[in-house]
Motif scaffolding. Structure first.
Motif, PDB file in Angstrom:
ATOM      1  N   GLN A 273      -7.127   0.841  18.026  1.00  0.00           N
ATOM      2  CA  GLN A 273      -6.881  -0.428  18.694  1.00  0.00           C
ATOM      3  C   GLN A 273      -6.760  -1.560  17.681  1.00  0.00           C
ATOM      4  N   TYR A 274      -7.591  -1.544  16.637  1.00  0.00           N
ATOM      5  CA  TYR A 274      -7.565  -2.602  15.624  1.00  0.00           C
ATOM      6  C   TYR A 274      -6.201  -2.664  14.934  1.00  0.00           C
ATOM      7  N   TYR A 275      -5.692  -1.502  14.512  1.00  0.00           N
ATOM      8  CA  TYR A 275      -4.410  -1.486  13.807  1.00  0.00           C
ATOM      9  C   TYR A 275      -3.242  -1.794  14.747  1.00  0.00           C
ATOM     10  N   LEU A 276      -3.365  -1.404  16.012  1.00  0.00           N
ATOM     11  CA  LEU A 276      -2.306  -1.730  16.968  1.00  0.00           C
ATOM     12  C   LEU A 276      -2.265  -3.230  17.232  1.00  0.00           C
ATOM     13  N   GLU A 277      -3.415  -3.861  17.365  1.00  0.00           N
ATOM     14  CA  GLU A 277      -3.461  -5.319  17.532  1.00  0.00           C
ATOM     15  C   GLU A 277      -2.901  -6.007  16.290  1.00  0.00           C
ATOM     16  N   ARG A 278      -3.216  -5.481  15.129  1.00  0.00           N
ATOM     17  CA  ARG A 278      -2.721  -6.065  13.886  1.00  0.00           C
ATOM     18  C   ARG A 278      -1.200  -5.965  13.803  1.00  0.00           C
ATOM     19  N   TYR A 279      -0.662  -4.860  14.314  1.00  0.00           N
ATOM     20  CA  TYR A 279       0.789  -4.669  14.297  1.00  0.00           C
ATOM     21  C   TYR A 279       1.483  -5.707  15.170  1.00  0.00           C
ATOM     22  N   TYR A 280       0.978  -5.937  16.379  1.00  0.00           N
ATOM     23  CA  TYR A 280       1.623  -6.875  17.298  1.00  0.00           C
ATOM     24  C   TYR A 280       1.294  -8.329  16.975  1.00  0.00           C
ATOM     25  N   ALA A 281       0.364  -8.576  16.051  1.00  0.00           N
ATOM     26  CA  ALA A 281       0.046  -9.948  15.648  1.00  0.00           C
ATOM     27  C   ALA A 281       0.984 -10.459  14.563  1.00  0.00           C
TER      28      ALA A 281
END
Length: 310
Positions: A273-281
């Motif tokens: 979840q952390y890396y997915l949020e970072r991707y869409y940020a």
């Protein structure tokens, strides 16, 4: 004419004869006291569990048991399938809720109201016992059977968890769609895009930044909620742990084992979840926050440079 140096500023070094200011850091005694108390409470809890009448050796003995690993696999499979149903259903319901058609909007509102207002366990039992209302499931030439034969434990679990999740995902998706500026939609329509194409190409990609974080929380929550399906005879991690505990005479130990596996799986999902949020940020922040590995690497580099300087 004398040139004036406009770049000149106050000197960093104090003038000759002046005493340098010695900064004394403020001491936070309250932090020290609370830290000591927290550590003492932690050690007291660890000591209490260590002295309890629990056979801790049973946990590693069954940790990689075939039944436990089968339960882990079924738990992950049920989580993925239920979330797929929830996400697809949530997107459809969100679009229906935002529709200008009062009928579809009212149907979506009623669905969300019902499934969010009743407990998941109650919904599971309702699906499992709907044979009292529908004795047969009749799809004409395609399929026909008794409801009790049609509604298997797996199908009950998928419907109970997936349809309930769709109600929550509908509100998450609706919030994400509303977070996109209306000017984006108007500009897409001005370019000749249809409503559906505008959603797919313009609105939904921008809404993902708002949708992803709560969706990650819903996935983690779904993983834990799968333990409820043991009540409708579907065997997953918690059900297998219960069975092993009853047969081995170590039921409490197997609960700790199940909790350890849930912690492992939720931790892995949290990292994803952390890396997915970072991707869409990427579209909203010029500088992305450092990853945990980058933070560790930076701290090690700083420590090494200080040690070399000393």
């Amino acid at each position: 004419m004398t040139d004036i140096d406009k770049t000149a500023g106050p000197k960093d070094t104090p003038p000759a004869g002046a005493e340098a200011i010695k900064a004394i850091p403020v001491r936070h005694y309250g932090r020290y006291v609370t830290a000591v108390i927290a550590i003492a409470v932690l050690f007291a809890i660890i000591y209490a569990f260590a002295q309890g009448k629990i056979n801790w050796h049973a946990v590693p003995d069954y940790f990689f048991d075939d039944r436990i690993m089968t339960g882990v696999g079924k738990t992950l499979l049920l989580t993925v399938l239920s979330m797929l149903i929830g996400i697809v259903g949530g997107i459809v319901l969100a679009v229906m809720r935002l529709s200008k058609n009062p009928v579809t909007s009212a149907i979506a509102w009623f669905y969300i109201w019902f499934f969010r207002g009743t407990p998941v366990l109650v919904q599971l039992f309702l699906w499992f016992n709907l044979g009292l209302v529908f004795e047969y499931i009749n799809l004409m030439p395609i399929y026909k059977d008794y409801w009790s034969s049609f509604m298997t434990p797996l199908l009950t679990a998928l419907l109970g968890l997936g349809l309930n999740e769709a109600a929550y995902m509908a509100e998450i998706c609706r919030a994400g769609l509303l977070a996109v500026d209306e000017g984006q939609t108007e500009a897409a329509h001005a370019l000749g895009m249809s409503h559906g194409k505008t959603l797919r190409r313009v609105v939904i990609p921008q809404a993902m930044r708002v949708i992803v974080p709560p969706t990650g929380n819903e996935v983690i929550n779904m993983l834990k909620t799968t333990s409820l399906v043991a009540a409708v005879q579907f065997s997953e991690l918690f059900r297998y742990a219960q069975d092993i505990g009853q047969n081995s005479g170590a039921p409490v130990e197997m609960y700790f084992l199940a909790a350890a596996w849930y912690l492992i799986m939720t931790s892995v999902l949290s990292v994803g979840q952390y890396y997915l949020e970072r991707y869409y940020a990427r579209g909203s922040s010029r500088t992305l926050p450092p990853t945990p590995w980058q933070k560790v690497k930076k701290n090690l580099t700083t420590f090494s440079s200080r040690k070399a300087t000393a």
